[in-house]
Design a protein around this motif. Structure first.
Motif, mmCIF file in Angstrom:
data_model
loop_
_atom_site.group_PDB
_atom_site.id
_atom_site.type_symbol
_atom_site.label_atom_id
_atom_site.label_comp_id
_atom_site.label_asym_id
_atom_site.label_seq_id
_atom_site.Cartn_x
_atom_site.Cartn_y
_atom_site.Cartn_z
ATOM 1 N N ALA A 10 0.838 -1.207 0.000
ATOM 2 C CA ALA A 10 0.000 0.000 0.000
ATOM 3 C C ALA A 10 0.870 1.253 0.000
ATOM 4 O O ALA A 10 0.586 2.224 -0.727
ATOM 5 C CB ALA A 10 -0.925 -0.006 1.215
ATOM 6 N N LEU A 11 1.941 1.255 0.800
ATOM 7 C CA LEU A 11 2.840 2.411 0.842
ATOM 8 C C LEU A 11 3.526 2.618 -0.500
ATOM 9 O O LEU A 11 3.635 3.747 -0.992
ATOM 10 C CB LEU A 11 3.886 2.219 1.944
ATOM 11 N N GLN A 12 3.974 1.542 -1.125
ATOM 12 C CA GLN A 12 4.639 1.656 -2.417
ATOM 13 C C GLN A 12 3.691 2.210 -3.475
ATOM 14 O O GLN A 12 4.063 3.076 -4.274
ATOM 15 C CB GLN A 12 5.173 0.289 -2.852
ATOM 16 N N THR A 13 2.464 1.732 -3.476
ATOM 17 C CA THR A 13 1.474 2.226 -4.434
ATOM 18 C C THR A 13 1.226 3.717 -4.237
ATOM 19 O O THR A 13 1.176 4.487 -5.209
ATOM 20 C CB THR A 13 0.153 1.453 -4.277
ATOM 21 N N PRO A 41 1.205 14.989 8.205
ATOM 22 C CA PRO A 41 0.492 14.875 9.489
ATOM 23 C C PRO A 41 -0.497 13.713 9.518
ATOM 24 O O PRO A 41 -0.640 13.032 10.536
ATOM 25 C CB PRO A 41 -0.231 16.220 9.608
ATOM 26 N N SER A 42 -1.167 13.442 8.381
ATOM 27 C CA SER A 42 -2.139 12.342 8.341
ATOM 28 C C SER A 42 -1.448 10.991 8.249
ATOM 29 O O SER A 42 -1.835 10.027 8.935
ATOM 30 C CB SER A 42 -3.076 12.512 7.138
ATOM 31 N N LEU A 43 -0.418 10.878 7.411
ATOM 32 C CA LEU A 43 0.249 9.599 7.216
ATOM 33 C C LEU A 43 0.989 9.143 8.469
ATOM 34 O O LEU A 43 1.012 7.952 8.789
ATOM 35 C CB LEU A 43 1.224 9.673 6.041
ATOM 36 N N GLY A 82 11.003 13.714 5.740
ATOM 37 C CA GLY A 82 11.068 12.280 5.489
ATOM 38 C C GLY A 82 10.135 11.849 4.363
ATOM 39 O O GLY A 82 10.531 11.094 3.477
ATOM 40 N N LEU A 83 8.903 12.348 4.377
ATOM 41 C CA LEU A 83 7.954 11.980 3.334
ATOM 42 C C LEU A 83 8.380 12.545 1.981
ATOM 43 O O LEU A 83 8.255 11.869 0.952
ATOM 44 C CB LEU A 83 6.551 12.471 3.690
ATOM 45 N N ALA A 84 8.892 13.777 1.967
ATOM 46 C CA ALA A 84 9.365 14.373 0.711
ATOM 47 C C ALA A 84 10.485 13.524 0.107
ATOM 48 O O ALA A 84 10.530 13.303 -1.111
ATOM 49 C CB ALA A 84 9.845 15.803 0.955
ATOM 50 N N HIS A 85 11.378 13.032 0.955
ATOM 51 C CA HIS A 85 12.475 12.181 0.477
ATOM 52 C C HIS A 85 11.925 10.857 -0.052
ATOM 53 O O HIS A 85 12.379 10.353 -1.100
ATOM 54 C CB HIS A 85 13.465 11.932 1.607
ATOM 55 N N MET A 86 10.945 10.285 0.626
ATOM 56 C CA MET A 86 10.365 9.017 0.182
ATOM 57 C C MET A 86 9.682 9.166 -1.176
ATOM 58 O O MET A 86 9.765 8.273 -2.026
ATOM 59 C CB MET A 86 9.366 8.517 1.229
ATOM 60 N N ILE A 87 9.021 10.303 -1.399
ATOM 61 C CA ILE A 87 8.377 10.543 -2.690
ATOM 62 C C ILE A 87 9.425 10.686 -3.794
ATOM 63 O O ILE A 87 9.309 10.092 -4.873
ATOM 64 C CB ILE A 87 7.490 11.799 -2.616
ATOM 65 N N ALA A 88 10.453 11.469 -3.506
ATOM 66 C CA ALA A 88 11.477 11.733 -4.516
ATOM 67 C C ALA A 88 12.286 10.482 -4.859
ATOM 68 O O ALA A 88 12.729 10.311 -5.995
ATOM 69 C CB ALA A 88 12.395 12.852 -4.036
#
Length: 339
Positions: A10-13, A41-43, A82-88
């Motif tokens: 789910a996270l990868q998708t 904040p939600s994740l 952290g989330l920005a890095h995961m997206i990139a």
């Protein structure tokens, strides 16, 4: 690696989807950081965790100050970055280095079970040569014996699907449970059999393509089909040796299948799954009705045994539910071929 399979997928998708959003940043102005500010904040459930872990006095004090303290700001900043890095970096995030894999082997992975050829399938446990047809007939005999014994030794479990679900632990081979799903279908046994054999497109929503590679006799073939997955997950294909019977006692029908190696059929997509056990028993249960029992033990590749033992059975129950529902589709009564 540490996340449960369903959570990791789910996270990868989600990350791949957000990466696609970022790909058109000139149109939507959504950079990885902008998306992370909105979603972090939600994740990460930051506010929820704070409310649960804070005493009423601390919450009241923060509300009286009217602004978050430095610790809250630091946590929000870390989550956003952290989330920005995961997206990139989502394309790299889910790749496991080979060196790490060598240190993460478990007994299931080390078995590396692969489908065997028709010649190998026919060999007995003592290494003696035998015909693969005898091997398939043994599958049918075992299935009929299970039914005669009323499937003793199975453990029932609840499911949200409109089917009965149970499992049994298998001592041999990989540590995957054998699942059993049962459902009543408003059609005669032979009609249900041909629906499973020839009309997969009517009940398999994920089907991309299917074909009979080779007819070995009037009741045995080698069958190839491909199923899609939600991006970015790979498609999966199956090469099955199938045999079926329509002349069983009390008007029952049966279909058994297992994966086989077929050198002339290259892998379509990314993964070739391994059907260790796939057996259907279709018994009459009144006028124009049948009871379908499906036994299934499939290694879809890329998931840990915990996922199979927890979730896979519910997918089996959903599958026979779709087979039943396919008989309620207008114009679905005609079979493509019964030969």
């Amino acid at each position: 690696m540490l996340l449960p399979d369903e959570d990791r997928e789910a996270l990868q998708t989600l990350l791949y989807f957000l990466s696609d959003v970022v790909a058109v940043v000139e149109e939507n102005q959504m950079t990885p950081t902008n998306l992370a500010v909105c979603l972090a904040p939600s994740l990460f459930h930051l506010n929820t965790l704070k409310r649960e872990n804070s005493s009423p006095r601390v919450i009241q004090r923060k509300q009286s100050l009217g602004k978050p303290d430095q610790k809250d700001l630091n946590e929000n900043l870390a989550a956003t970055q952290g989330l920005a890095h995961m997206i990139a970096e989502c394309k790299k995030l889910f790749k496991i280095p080979e060196e790490m894999m060598s240190h993460c082997r478990n007994s299931y992975m080390e078995q590396d079970l692969q489908p065997v050829s028709l010649e190998e399938l026919g060999k007995t446990s003592q290494g003696e040569s035998s015909d693969f047809r005898a091997h398939l007939q043994n599958y049918i005999n075992v299935l009929l014996k299970e039914a005669k014994d009323k499937f003793k030794g199975w453990v029932n479990c609840s499911t949200s699907e409109s089917a009965e679900l149970a499992y049994k632990k298998i001592c041999d081979g990989p540590p995957l449970k054998l699942w059993k799903a049962c459902i009543e279908i408003p059609a005669a046994p032979e009609d249900v059999l041909w629906r499973i054999l020839r009309d997969r497109h009517l009940w398999d929503d994920d089907l991309l393509s299917s074909k009979v590679i080779e007819n070995l006799n009037s009741q045995t073939d080698i069958y190839h089909y491909v199923q899609s997955s939600m991006a970015p997950h790979p498609t999966r294909d199956y090469v099955l040796l199938r045999t079926w019977r329509t002349n069983l006692p009390k008007g029952s029908c049966a279909l058994v299948a297992t994966s086989v190696e077929h050198n002339e059929t290259p892998v379509v997509g990314g993964v070739r799954a391994n059907a260790l056990t796939s057996r259907y028993l279709i018994e009459p249960s009144g006028s124009g009705k049948s009871k379908l029992t499906y036994l299934c033990r499939i290694d879809t590749r890329g998931r840990m045994p915990e996922w199979y033992n927890k979730a896979f059975g519910h997918l089996c129950a959903a599958e026979i539910g779709r087979i039943r529902d396919s008989f309620n589709i207008p114009g679905s009564d005609s079979q493509e071929s019964k030969h």
